[in-house]
Design an enzyme around this catalytic site. Sequence first.
Site, PDB file in Angstrom:
ATOM      1  N   HIS A   1       0.461  -0.941  -0.306  1.00  0.00           N
ATOM      2  CA  HIS A   1      -0.159   0.041   0.143  1.00  0.00           C
ATOM      3  C   HIS A   1       0.915   1.504   0.219  1.00  0.00           C
ATOM      4  CE1 HIS A   1      -2.599   2.762   1.679  1.00  0.00           C
ATOM      5  NE2 HIS A   1      -4.200   2.048   0.942  1.00  0.00           N
TER       6      HIS A   1
ATOM      7  N   ASP B   1       3.031  -4.729   8.067  1.00  0.00           N
ATOM      8  CA  ASP B   1       1.503  -3.758   7.550  1.00  0.00           C
ATOM      9  C   ASP B   1       0.631  -4.758   8.438  1.00  0.00           C
ATOM     10  OD1 ASP B   1      -0.166  -2.820   6.257  1.00  0.00           O
ATOM     11  OD2 ASP B   1       0.380  -1.838   4.817  1.00  0.00           O
TER      12      ASP B   1
ATOM     13  N   GLN C   1      -4.821  -5.143   7.088  1.00  0.00           N
ATOM     14  CA  GLN C   1      -6.415  -6.307   6.936  1.00  0.00           C
ATOM     15  C   GLN C   1      -6.287  -7.397   7.377  1.00  0.00           C
ATOM     16  OE1 GLN C   1      -8.024  -5.108   4.420  1.00  0.00           O
ATOM     17  NE2 GLN C   1      -6.951  -2.727   4.176  1.00  0.00           N
TER      18      GLN C   1
ATOM     19  N   LYS D   1     -10.684  -0.256  10.996  1.00  0.00           N
ATOM     20  CA  LYS D   1     -10.245  -1.387  10.121  1.00  0.00           C
ATOM     21  C   LYS D   1     -11.086  -2.761  10.805  1.00  0.00           C
ATOM     22  CE  LYS D   1      -7.554   0.084   6.213  1.00  0.00           C
ATOM     23  NZ  LYS D   1      -7.807   0.352   5.269  1.00  0.00           N
TER      24      LYS D   1
ATOM     25  N   CYS E   1      -4.971   2.484  -3.456  1.00  0.00           N
ATOM     26  CA  CYS E   1      -3.379   2.895  -3.192  1.00  0.00           C
ATOM     27  C   CYS E   1      -2.688   2.001  -3.051  1.00  0.00           C
ATOM     28  CB  CYS E   1      -3.255   3.105  -1.659  1.00  0.00           C
ATOM     29  SG  CYS E   1      -4.345   4.897  -0.612  1.00  0.00           S
TER      30      CYS E   1
HETATM   31  C1  LIG Z   1      -2.357  -2.308   3.486  1.00  0.00           C
HETATM   32  C2  LIG Z   1      -2.977  -1.268   4.258  1.00  0.00           C
HETATM   33  N1  LIG Z   1      -1.562  -0.694   4.523  1.00  0.00           N
HETATM   34  C3  LIG Z   1      -1.750   0.815   5.448  1.00  0.00           C
HETATM   35  C4  LIG Z   1      -3.268   0.579   4.627  1.00  0.00           C
HETATM   36  C5  LIG Z   1      -3.440   2.734   5.736  1.00  0.00           C
HETATM   37  O1  LIG Z   1      -4.354   2.592   6.507  1.00  0.00           O
HETATM   38  P1  LIG Z   1      -4.555   4.127   7.456  1.00  0.00           P
HETATM   39  O2  LIG Z   1      -5.229   4.378   6.470  1.00  0.00           O
HETATM   40  O3  LIG Z   1      -5.536   3.281   8.158  1.00  0.00           O
HETATM   41  O4  LIG Z   1      -3.396   4.986   8.030  1.00  0.00           O
HETATM   42  C6  LIG Z   1      -4.999   0.115   4.479  1.00  0.00           C
HETATM   43  C7  LIG Z   1      -5.618   0.509   4.493  1.00  0.00           C
HETATM   44  O5  LIG Z   1      -6.884   0.447   3.334  1.00  0.00           O
HETATM   45  C8  LIG Z   1      -4.119  -0.143   4.244  1.00  0.00           C
HETATM   46  O6  LIG Z   1      -5.582  -1.796   3.276  1.00  0.00           O
END
Ligand SMILES: Cc1ncc(COP(=O)(O)O)c(C=O)c1O
Length: 409
Positions: free
Chosen positions: A123, A201, A204, A227, A366
């Site tokens: 992401h 990370d 998800q 999430k 993203c």
């Molecule tokens: C794999 C992954 N990493 C990071 C993020 C970023 O999360 P946040 O916007 O809650 O900081 C997301 C959000 O969709 C994501 O899907």
Amino acid sequence: MTIDWSRLRADFPILDQKVHGQPLIYFDNAATSQKPRAMVEALRRYYEHDNANVHRGIHELSNRATAGFEAARARAARFINARSADEIIFTRGTTEGINLVASAWGAKNVRAGDRILLTEMEHHSNIVPWQLLAERTGAKLVYVPVTGDIGLLDVSRLDGCLTPDVRLFAMTHISNSLGTINPVADLCARARQRGITTLVDAAQSAGHRPIDVQEIGCDFLAFSGHKMCGPTGIGVLYGRQEVLEKMPPYQGGGEMILNVAFHQSTWKHAPHRFEAGTPDISGAVGLHAAMDYLDNIGRPNIAQHDQELGAYAYAALSRLKGGIRLFGPHIGRAGLVSFLLKDIHAHDVVTVADQRGVALRGGHHCNQPLMGKLGVESTARASFYFYNTTEEIDGFVEVLGEIQKFFGS
Ligand SMILES: Cc1ncc(COP(=O)(O)O)c(C=O)c1O
């Protein structure tokens, strides 16, 4: 244990509504999940009974707010099996957690010529903070490739990527656009053998399956409350205590200092050193309630149900006539499916689906570098959570059939 998943829907009042005159089918859970009554109630209770600032007061309400905030930290430690609550830093979410590491850990540990290893399925939140660090330091970013056709990480290339100049390997647990589940414990073990720091990370995955940071063996792990049934604006960064104690502060301000003089200051120990200013106290209280709610259902049960919904949707979409391209692995996928209908733009699919009450997401999610590798600009994505049902998936696939007819494909 047999769970009546559709009964859990009653805990989510928002799901019981019509959108554009049609019953809502909410399939945008990878962007943010819906919130159970128990979580909303915890926020209400906090503001109606306990609200005050933390760590500063010696009055009853401040003591209660501090106790609630610190209880949430201890709960988060149990949620991911951290050794201690001191390994839990509250952040705004996954993005801030990764920025904190890139900024504070990066400043101390990354020099010109060093490498940061990522994967091609990250992401933007797990790419751009490292690009900023690379710009500041003269370090270089390197990527473990994704196999274009099936969307798995090409682990046969990993050892070749783990060169002596790699300082940190940051990887997503579950891809938000492919639904790929990465073998993070194995990836971290291989990096650790070479003395490389690791970051997972878990945006998800944290609300979708059991997470055990000791079993994964990572140095850092980041996730977002929103999430996983929690409020927006709160997240967690786990850091291994030995690593955190050697890290300089991220931001300066109140709460994170031991002593301030006109020309110098000293810092608190971790995790408080990394939490400057008034934190999101109610967010932590809400996250606590969300973690309790999820563990009442049981994350192994949620993971199994997720995978069943993902597999059901993948199979149903594969049967759609008229041309559909599905992204990500055929089996062992998480509860989300990215797809493109032949000759119909993803945004058109999402717009027409919305008119039928189905909430999808369309775009690059993203994941622009990954989209480039897959040779597309965008996909449509349906992402599920435990309150979704196979009946909803049937309804969604029917809507896609109508969209194909509407666009004449
Ligand atoms: C794999 C992954 N990493 C990071 C993020 C970023 O999360 P946040 O916007 O809650 O900081 C997301 C959000 O969709 C994501 O899907």
